[in-house]
Design a protein around this motif. Structure first.
Motif, short mmCIF file in Angstrom:
data_model
loop_
_atom_site.label_atom_id
_atom_site.label_comp_id
_atom_site.label_asym_id
_atom_site.label_seq_id
_atom_site.Cartn_x
_atom_site.Cartn_y
_atom_site.Cartn_z
N GLU A 71 0.74 -1.40 0.32
CA GLU A 71 -0.20 0.18 0.61
C GLU A 71 0.68 1.22 -0.42
OE1 GLU A 71 -3.64 0.70 -0.20
OE2 GLU A 71 -3.87 -1.75 0.11
N PRO A 72 0.59 2.41 -0.71
CA PRO A 72 1.71 3.05 -0.74
C PRO A 72 1.43 4.43 0.72
CG PRO A 72 -0.63 3.27 -1.92
CD PRO A 72 -1.19 2.65 -1.38
N LYS A 73 2.54 4.64 1.03
CA LYS A 73 2.50 5.02 2.49
C LYS A 73 1.92 6.60 2.97
CE LYS A 73 6.03 7.23 5.30
NZ LYS A 73 7.90 7.26 5.46
N TYR A 74 1.58 7.36 2.13
CA TYR A 74 0.50 8.55 1.84
C TYR A 74 -0.61 7.81 0.71
CZ TYR A 74 4.27 10.47 4.90
OH TYR A 74 5.49 10.63 5.24
N PHE A 75 -2.19 8.15 1.20
CA PHE A 75 -3.22 7.90 -0.09
C PHE A 75 -3.41 9.66 -0.39
CE2 PHE A 75 -5.47 8.30 4.07
CZ PHE A 75 -6.32 9.20 3.09
N LEU A 76 -3.11 10.07 0.08
CA LEU A 76 -3.98 11.19 -0.48
C LEU A 76 -2.51 12.33 -0.22
CD1 LEU A 76 -6.55 12.76 -1.60
CD2 LEU A 76 -6.92 13.81 0.42
N GLU A 77 -2.55 13.50 -1.34
CA GLU A 77 -1.39 14.68 -0.71
C GLU A 77 -2.00 15.78 -1.62
OE1 GLU A 77 3.02 12.15 -1.59
OE2 GLU A 77 2.14 12.87 -3.19
N TYR A 78 -1.52 16.04 -1.45
CA TYR A 78 -2.21 18.20 -2.39
C TYR A 78 -1.27 19.59 -2.00
CZ TYR A 78 -4.16 18.99 2.31
OH TYR A 78 -4.48 19.53 4.13
N ASP A 79 -0.64 20.16 -3.19
CA ASP A 79 0.08 20.62 -3.19
C ASP A 79 -0.08 22.31 -4.14
OD1 ASP A 79 0.79 19.95 -5.68
OD2 ASP A 79 1.99 18.25 -5.33
N GLN A 80 0.83 22.43 -4.32
CA GLN A 80 0.68 23.90 -5.54
C GLN A 80 -0.07 23.40 -6.82
OE1 GLN A 80 2.26 26.59 -4.06
NE2 GLN A 80 1.63 27.99 -6.28
N GLN A 81 0.29 22.28 -7.23
CA GLN A 81 -0.43 21.67 -8.58
C GLN A 81 -1.48 21.33 -7.90
OE1 GLN A 81 1.42 22.30 -11.15
NE2 GLN A 81 3.32 22.91 -9.33
#
Length: 229
Positions: A71-81
């Motif tokens: 499983e991905p370490k982080y399931f959700l990310e958000y940034d400038q893009q």
């Protein structure tokens, strides 16, 4: 959840789920137990049923640990893009201007174990959605979809019509078929029942989910001037 801003640029925010936690410890502990059990086999006069169960249990636990590591370490990310969702079978990305808002969906006045995304640009999303991930998401969210169908039947709509998968889906500038068309029609039906097209499973409380959505919405507003949700 810690958010840092440097030089006016939004730094990446990463959300970690429970699915990936503890995988390494689980693999190490179960593998060690399995090794001990196997090494002790030559000294046993008779293989008892309970010993065989211990071996099988250790092997199954090791397999569960490997599944967690996948499983991905982080399931959700958000940034400038924009917003990024990660699944072990793929990922999708939403630029900030391709959706309207994030919220906690409800059915029958009960909060669901998801955060929902209200899409603005179906075409952009469907074009970059991996078919393999689309199939998996439809499978994982089948119970949610069937509940919306049941709700539709209570309102007088035909269940057979709601469950039927249409072969094609058209946007203003694109034509989709196959699994992407099916996914698009499901998004429409889920939106009719809940107000959201995309669903991200979470293991947070409703309050924490609302807090996360609030910060995502605030980030969107900061990065898209003169936008109203």
């Amino acid at each position: 959840m810690v958010i840092a801003d440097k030089g006016g640029m939004m730094q990446i925010v990463q959300i970690r789920g429970a699915a990936s936690r503890g995988g390494a410890k689980l693999v190490l502990a179960s593998t060690l137990c399995l090794l001990i059990l196997l090494l002790a086999l030559p000294w046993l006069e008779q293989l008892h049923w309970w010993y065989a169960i211990l071996i099988i249990s250790a092997a199954m636990t090791a397999f569960a640990g490997w599944a967690k590591l996948a499983e991905p370490k982080y399931f959700l990310e958000y940034d400038q893009q924009g917003l990024h969702y990660h699944h072990r079978l793929g990922s999708w990305h939403l630029p900030w201007d391709s959706f309207l808002f994030c919220g906690v969906p409800e059915l029958n006045q009960q909060a669901l174990g998801y955060i929902g995304i209200k899409l603005k640009d179906y075409q952009l999303f469907l074009q970059q959605l991996p078919p393999r991930l689309a199939v998996r998401l439809m499978t994982e969210q089948r119970a949610l979809y069937l509940e919306t169908v049941r709700q539709g039947c209570a309102q007088g709509q035909c269940a057979t019509e709601l469950l039927s998968e249409k072969e094609y889906f058209d946007t203003a500038n694109a034509h989709f078929s196959g699994i992407k068309a099916s996914f698009a029609w499901r998004m429409l039906r889920l939106a009719e029942a809940t107000g959201f097209e995309l669903f991200i499973p979470v293991n947070f409380s409703a309050e924490d989910s609302m807090l996360l959505c609030r910060h995502i919405n605030q980030s969107r507003l900061q990065l898209i001037p003169n936008t109203v949700t």
